[in-house]
Scaffold this motif. Structure first.
Motif, PDB file in Angstrom:
ATOM      1  N   LEU A 156       9.650   7.247  10.787  1.00  0.00           N
ATOM      2  CA  LEU A 156       8.165   7.572  11.082  1.00  0.00           C
ATOM      3  C   LEU A 156       7.774   8.863  10.430  1.00  0.00           C
ATOM      4  O   LEU A 156       6.513   8.971   9.673  1.00  0.00           O
ATOM      5  N   GLU A 157       8.612   9.889  10.650  1.00  0.00           N
ATOM      6  CA  GLU A 157       8.346  11.448   9.980  1.00  0.00           C
ATOM      7  C   GLU A 157       8.036  11.102   8.553  1.00  0.00           C
ATOM      8  O   GLU A 157       7.236  11.792   7.905  1.00  0.00           O
ATOM      9  N   ALA A 158       8.964  10.532   7.743  1.00  0.00           N
ATOM     10  CA  ALA A 158       8.962  10.417   6.526  1.00  0.00           C
ATOM     11  C   ALA A 158       8.105   9.359   5.906  1.00  0.00           C
ATOM     12  O   ALA A 158       7.329   9.913   5.127  1.00  0.00           O
ATOM     13  N   ALA A 159       7.498   8.417   6.682  1.00  0.00           N
ATOM     14  CA  ALA A 159       6.390   7.876   6.407  1.00  0.00           C
ATOM     15  C   ALA A 159       5.230   8.531   6.115  1.00  0.00           C
ATOM     16  O   ALA A 159       4.107   8.454   5.284  1.00  0.00           O
ATOM     17  N   GLU A 160       4.877   9.527   7.377  1.00  0.00           N
ATOM     18  CA  GLU A 160       3.688  10.387   7.432  1.00  0.00           C
ATOM     19  C   GLU A 160       3.914  11.396   6.244  1.00  0.00           C
ATOM     20  O   GLU A 160       2.902  11.732   5.470  1.00  0.00           O
ATOM     21  N   ILE A 161       4.785  12.008   5.775  1.00  0.00           N
ATOM     22  CA  ILE A 161       5.174  12.976   4.836  1.00  0.00           C
ATOM     23  C   ILE A 161       4.745  12.161   3.414  1.00  0.00           C
ATOM     24  O   ILE A 161       3.923  12.769   2.605  1.00  0.00           O
ATOM     25  N   ILE A 162       5.214  11.253   3.163  1.00  0.00           N
ATOM     26  CA  ILE A 162       4.981  10.259   1.939  1.00  0.00           C
ATOM     27  C   ILE A 162       3.478  10.030   1.963  1.00  0.00           C
ATOM     28  O   ILE A 162       2.884  10.032   0.781  1.00  0.00           O
ATOM     29  N   ILE A 163       2.959   9.376   3.009  1.00  0.00           N
ATOM     30  CA  ILE A 163       1.532   9.085   2.873  1.00  0.00           C
ATOM     31  C   ILE A 163       0.526  10.319   2.518  1.00  0.00           C
ATOM     32  O   ILE A 163      -0.280  10.102   1.867  1.00  0.00           O
ATOM     33  N   LEU A 164       0.673  11.394   3.116  1.00  0.00           N
ATOM     34  CA  LEU A 164       0.090  12.459   2.876  1.00  0.00           C
ATOM     35  C   LEU A 164      -0.009  13.322   1.640  1.00  0.00           C
ATOM     36  O   LEU A 164      -0.815  13.722   1.028  1.00  0.00           O
ATOM     37  N   LYS A 165       1.239  13.072   1.175  1.00  0.00           N
ATOM     38  CA  LYS A 165       1.567  13.410  -0.103  1.00  0.00           C
ATOM     39  C   LYS A 165       1.174  12.630  -1.442  1.00  0.00           C
ATOM     40  O   LYS A 165       0.594  13.082  -2.429  1.00  0.00           O
ATOM     41  N   ASP A 166       1.700  11.379  -1.151  1.00  0.00           N
ATOM     42  CA  ASP A 166       1.413  10.518  -2.323  1.00  0.00           C
ATOM     43  C   ASP A 166       0.659   9.310  -2.078  1.00  0.00           C
ATOM     44  O   ASP A 166       0.276   8.648  -3.196  1.00  0.00           O
ATOM     45  N   GLY A 167       0.190   8.911  -0.974  1.00  0.00           N
ATOM     46  CA  GLY A 167      -0.659   8.101  -0.717  1.00  0.00           C
ATOM     47  C   GLY A 167      -0.155   6.710  -0.197  1.00  0.00           C
ATOM     48  O   GLY A 167       1.015   6.582  -0.040  1.00  0.00           O
ATOM     49  N   TYR A 168      -1.070   5.711   0.362  1.00  0.00           N
ATOM     50  CA  TYR A 168      -0.526   4.469   0.972  1.00  0.00           C
ATOM     51  C   TYR A 168       0.284   3.802  -0.188  1.00  0.00           C
ATOM     52  O   TYR A 168       1.380   3.180   0.250  1.00  0.00           O
ATOM     53  N   ASP A 169      -0.268   3.522  -1.195  1.00  0.00           N
ATOM     54  CA  ASP A 169       0.452   2.582  -2.287  1.00  0.00           C
ATOM     55  C   ASP A 169       1.860   3.037  -2.565  1.00  0.00           C
ATOM     56  O   ASP A 169       2.963   2.359  -2.902  1.00  0.00           O
ATOM     57  N   LYS A 170       2.206   4.423  -2.416  1.00  0.00           N
ATOM     58  CA  LYS A 170       3.726   4.960  -2.721  1.00  0.00           C
ATOM     59  C   LYS A 170       4.461   4.755  -1.616  1.00  0.00           C
ATOM     60  O   LYS A 170       5.597   5.109  -1.898  1.00  0.00           O
ATOM     61  N   ALA A 171       3.850   4.513  -0.412  1.00  0.00           N
ATOM     62  CA  ALA A 171       4.702   4.474   0.724  1.00  0.00           C
ATOM     63  C   ALA A 171       5.523   3.389   0.883  1.00  0.00           C
ATOM     64  O   ALA A 171       5.102   2.487   1.880  1.00  0.00           O
ATOM     65  N   THR A 172       6.303   2.961  -0.102  1.00  0.00           N
ATOM     66  CA  THR A 172       7.177   1.593   0.153  1.00  0.00           C
ATOM     67  C   THR A 172       8.353   1.741   1.087  1.00  0.00           C
ATOM     68  O   THR A 172       8.723   2.972   1.480  1.00  0.00           O
ATOM     69  N   THR A 173       8.760   0.729   1.655  1.00  0.00           N
ATOM     70  CA  THR A 173       9.887   0.828   2.558  1.00  0.00           C
ATOM     71  C   THR A 173      11.194   1.338   2.122  1.00  0.00           C
ATOM     72  O   THR A 173      11.791   2.024   2.790  1.00  0.00           O
ATOM     73  N   ASN A 174      11.504   1.390   0.727  1.00  0.00           N
ATOM     74  CA  ASN A 174      12.328   1.622   0.078  1.00  0.00           C
ATOM     75  C   ASN A 174      12.489   3.187  -0.100  1.00  0.00           C
ATOM     76  O   ASN A 174      13.265   4.162   0.386  1.00  0.00           O
ATOM     77  N   TYR A 175      11.338   3.825  -0.283  1.00  0.00           N
ATOM     78  CA  TYR A 175      11.031   5.162  -0.532  1.00  0.00           C
ATOM     79  C   TYR A 175      10.972   5.971   0.692  1.00  0.00           C
ATOM     80  O   TYR A 175      11.620   6.864   0.991  1.00  0.00           O
TER      81      TYR A 175
END
Length: 214
Positions: A19-38
């Motif tokens: 969950l922490e990784a998902a939040e970091i990615i969304i805030l930095k790169d946006g929803y579309d970049k937040a893939t499960t693999n990433y």
């Protein structure tokens, strides 16, 4: 929407890391970049481990929104409980300031992210701060029953919660240049106190003002 709820300490650590990784990615790169693999890569877990807890991306993001809302609501409850013996206007100011600060801090997750898919839209309809804090808010106004004049407390409180949260959302997203946070909170306190102390009097225009005769 979780596949399973973590119970053991190791499982909780893994779930929280995801969950922490998902939040970091969304805030930095946006929803579309937040893939499960990433997200799995950023969290330092295998994609299989991620899927043990979350069947897809939206279930993961739903859990993230739920976590933020539950933490925010818990903070509101604590402030409400600590403010029971304060003057009602002071208690309201403390709560409104907390809400403004926290909604602003998490505006991407609570305002923007929730609109990305129908599943997240539906989640945010059913998962809102006021649903978790209504009972404690009611207890605060009951403690100050001598200061308010509304007859139906639950109905009035529901309307007040909708009005306050809608105004906070608009203020955060629009960022009006001619209004400071302090002035905004002053107006929200005035709105809240004015409404809860106005009783059930209803303005009805007179015939001279254009009222339609019965």
């Amino acid at each position: 929407m979780r596949r399973k709820t973590p119970i053991q300490s190791r499982a909780k650590v893994t779930s929280e890391a995801i969950l922490e990784a998902a939040e970091i990615i969304i805030l930095k790169d946006g929803y579309d970049k937040a893939t499960t693999n990433y997200i799995a890569e950023r969290a330092g877990v295998s994609i299989g481990s991620l899927y043990q807890y979350f069947p897809n991306k939206d279930s993961l993001l739903s859990a993230l929104i739920e976590l933020k809302v539950s933490r925010l609501a818990n903070g509101v409850r604590i402030i409400l409980q600590e403010s029971m013996d304060l003057p009602l206007a002071d208690a309201s100011r403390r709560i409104l300031t907390y809400l403004l600060d926290n909604f602003r801090e998490h505006k991407v997750l609570l305002y923007s992210l929730s609109k990305q898919t129908p599943e997240l839209v539906e989640l945010t309809r059913n998962l809102s701060v006021e649903k978790f804090t209504h009972a404690t808010s009611r207890a605060l106004f009951e403690r100050h029953a001598g200061e308010i004049t509304v007859k139906d407390l639950d109905r009035s409180l529901n309307i007040l919660e909708i009005a306050v949260l809608s105004n906070i959302r608009r203020y955060i997203l629009e960022e009006p240049a001619d209004l400071t946070d302090e002035a905004f909170i002053d107006e929200m306190v005035r709105l809240s106190m004015g409404y809860m102390k106005a009783g059930d009097a209803l303005y009805r225009p007179s015939a001279a003002e254009g009222a339609v005769p019965a």
